[in-house]
Design a protein around this motif. Sequence first.
Motif, short mmCIF file in Angstrom:
data_model
loop_
_atom_site.label_atom_id
_atom_site.label_comp_id
_atom_site.label_asym_id
_atom_site.label_seq_id
_atom_site.Cartn_x
_atom_site.Cartn_y
_atom_site.Cartn_z
N ASP A 53 0.35 -13.45 0.16
CA ASP A 53 0.09 -14.12 -0.94
C ASP A 53 0.78 -15.50 -1.21
O ASP A 53 0.21 -16.18 -1.98
CB ASP A 53 0.15 -13.08 -2.15
CG ASP A 53 -0.75 -11.95 -2.16
OD1 ASP A 53 -1.71 -11.95 -1.54
OD2 ASP A 53 -0.27 -10.93 -3.02
N ARG A 77 2.04 -7.97 2.00
CA ARG A 77 0.90 -8.54 1.25
C ARG A 77 1.48 -9.37 0.23
O ARG A 77 0.95 -10.50 0.15
CB ARG A 77 0.42 -7.37 0.16
CG ARG A 77 -0.77 -7.66 -0.70
CD ARG A 77 -2.03 -8.68 -0.29
NE ARG A 77 -2.58 -7.97 0.62
CZ ARG A 77 -3.22 -8.35 1.73
NH1 ARG A 77 -3.43 -9.87 1.89
NH2 ARG A 77 -4.05 -7.65 2.47
N THR A 78 2.70 -9.31 0.00
CA THR A 78 3.38 -10.37 -1.12
C THR A 78 3.67 -11.42 -0.11
O THR A 78 3.41 -12.82 -0.68
CB THR A 78 4.63 -9.86 -1.35
OG1 THR A 78 4.53 -8.55 -2.34
CG2 THR A 78 5.37 -10.71 -2.53
N GLU A 93 -6.14 -1.68 0.49
CA GLU A 93 -5.81 -1.83 -0.98
C GLU A 93 -4.43 -2.14 -1.34
O GLU A 93 -4.48 -2.24 -2.78
CB GLU A 93 -6.59 -0.52 -1.56
CG GLU A 93 -7.84 -0.11 -1.12
CD GLU A 93 -8.96 -0.97 -1.49
OE1 GLU A 93 -8.83 -1.82 -2.32
OE2 GLU A 93 -9.90 -1.14 -0.52
N THR A 94 -3.69 -2.43 -0.82
CA THR A 94 -2.26 -2.64 -1.17
C THR A 94 -2.39 -4.03 -1.91
O THR A 94 -2.69 -4.99 -1.38
CB THR A 94 -1.23 -2.67 0.09
OG1 THR A 94 -1.32 -1.44 0.57
CG2 THR A 94 0.16 -2.97 -0.49
N LYS A 95 -1.51 -4.12 -2.99
CA LYS A 95 -1.47 -5.49 -3.67
C LYS A 95 0.03 -5.71 -3.61
O LYS A 95 1.05 -5.00 -3.38
CB LYS A 95 -1.64 -5.14 -5.40
CG LYS A 95 -3.13 -4.77 -5.57
CD LYS A 95 -3.38 -4.83 -6.97
CE LYS A 95 -4.99 -4.61 -7.17
NZ LYS A 95 -5.31 -4.79 -8.72
N GLY A 96 0.26 -7.12 -3.68
CA GLY A 96 1.61 -7.56 -3.55
C GLY A 96 2.60 -7.34 -4.86
O GLY A 96 2.14 -6.88 -6.04
N THR A 146 -1.13 -4.34 6.70
CA THR A 146 -2.25 -4.93 6.02
C THR A 146 -3.24 -5.18 7.17
O THR A 146 -2.96 -5.59 8.44
CB THR A 146 -1.98 -6.09 5.12
OG1 THR A 146 -1.39 -7.10 6.00
CG2 THR A 146 -0.81 -5.65 4.04
N VAL A 180 3.44 -3.39 1.02
CA VAL A 180 3.59 -4.36 -0.38
C VAL A 180 4.35 -5.60 0.07
O VAL A 180 3.86 -6.74 -0.56
CB VAL A 180 4.24 -3.32 -1.39
CG1 VAL A 180 4.25 -4.23 -2.52
CG2 VAL A 180 3.61 -2.20 -1.59
N HIS A 194 4.21 -8.20 -8.09
CA HIS A 194 3.89 -9.14 -9.35
C HIS A 194 4.78 -10.20 -9.41
O HIS A 194 6.22 -10.09 -8.94
CB HIS A 194 3.37 -8.52 -10.41
CG HIS A 194 4.78 -7.75 -11.24
ND1 HIS A 194 5.22 -6.57 -10.80
CD2 HIS A 194 5.36 -8.11 -12.30
CE1 HIS A 194 6.09 -6.28 -11.57
NE2 HIS A 194 6.41 -7.04 -12.39
#
Length: 391
Positions: free
Chosen positions: A328, A324-325, A198-201, A172, A321, A203
């Motif tokens: 977050d 990023r998590t 653009e990576t999201k963690g 990231t 991922v 959910h």
Amino acid sequence: MKHLIIRQATVADAVGIRDIFIETYGRDYPYSEMYDVRWLQRALADDAMLVLVAELRGRLVGTGWVFLGSGPFCDLIGEFGRLVVTPDMRRHGIGTRLFEARVTLTQPILHFGFVQARTVHPFAQRISEKCGFAPVGFLPSKSQFARRESLAVMVRLFGPARTLRRPRPRLTPEILPLARAALRNLHLSEDDIIVERETKGYHVDRAYSLEEWSEMRLPDLVELARDCNKPRRVYSRIPINYRIFRLHAAEAIYLLAKQGDALHGALGFVYDPGGRVLRIIELIGRNDGVIGFLLEMLNRFMAERLDVAYAEIIVSAYNPVLQRTMLDHGFFPVAYYPAYVMRSVERLDAVRLAKLRAPLEGGFELIPSVDDIYDIVLRNMEAAAIADRGQ
């Protein structure tokens, strides 16, 4: 010094090593086992530890340790620590000779060596740099001495580690500056880093209930580990089967996510109440949502059940991922480890992230190369604090 002898310690040296720590730190050294003669005797007989002493005319005046892994999961990693010289014998080059001897003895059996050097004085940093170690991280307010102290992380790669290192880490943007600095310091290329913007963690799926470890859950946890633990999300140097069967000895805690009686995920950590440090050692789940749930529950657990000053985790540099998590959930990058762990025939990079729940104590004395790393980590910490206030 003419009569100084550097040698490997024996069980008979336990009392002398204890006395070195008493003479140097009084009773304030944070790792209280160094005052326990029986523990020292067991450690000196353990193949997973290399302990050297400096002896002058029959008196022990210094010691230096290397903590090695054991068995097939050791990853050929060694932590160079407990380098202590009695106050009256400092500035005679004893610390350097102990460090150089440790490197000579362990070089044939290591790929990755690291030091966590104190920052209230520059001596350990200078000796480490002189012996070929380069800074890759800064751990803010991690250790509890008379007050909280920060540590400089310095690394040296041995043998074929550079050749075996897997290229193209996926990171990231928040991790990128620290990774580049670490790679430069170790004379490794930073050109092949893949930046995942653009990576999201993961959910958070709250369709689970939380349960703490119990012996009745052992078969379920072993099965979960067998099904879900490849590739590893968390690097802790200890295989999960060993952790599970040594839970009580290691004072580990496992948080379990379940639906009905079915186990869907587990988060394991070790907590040191004296130092107020929490280290995540395992994170496994049957799906992404359970990982997010477990991390959310850990944050609640730290706030409500434990007095945590510093929490940390080491994750894969090829899993943006999870990176990023963790970002977050309030963690920030504090170290980058090139060629850290062995998997099959290659060595993988890793990222160490931390969450600071105590004030950053100042009073640093940093060598220039460590100061550059400190500046990067400080910016990471400030960005995490701003993000936390915005939530």
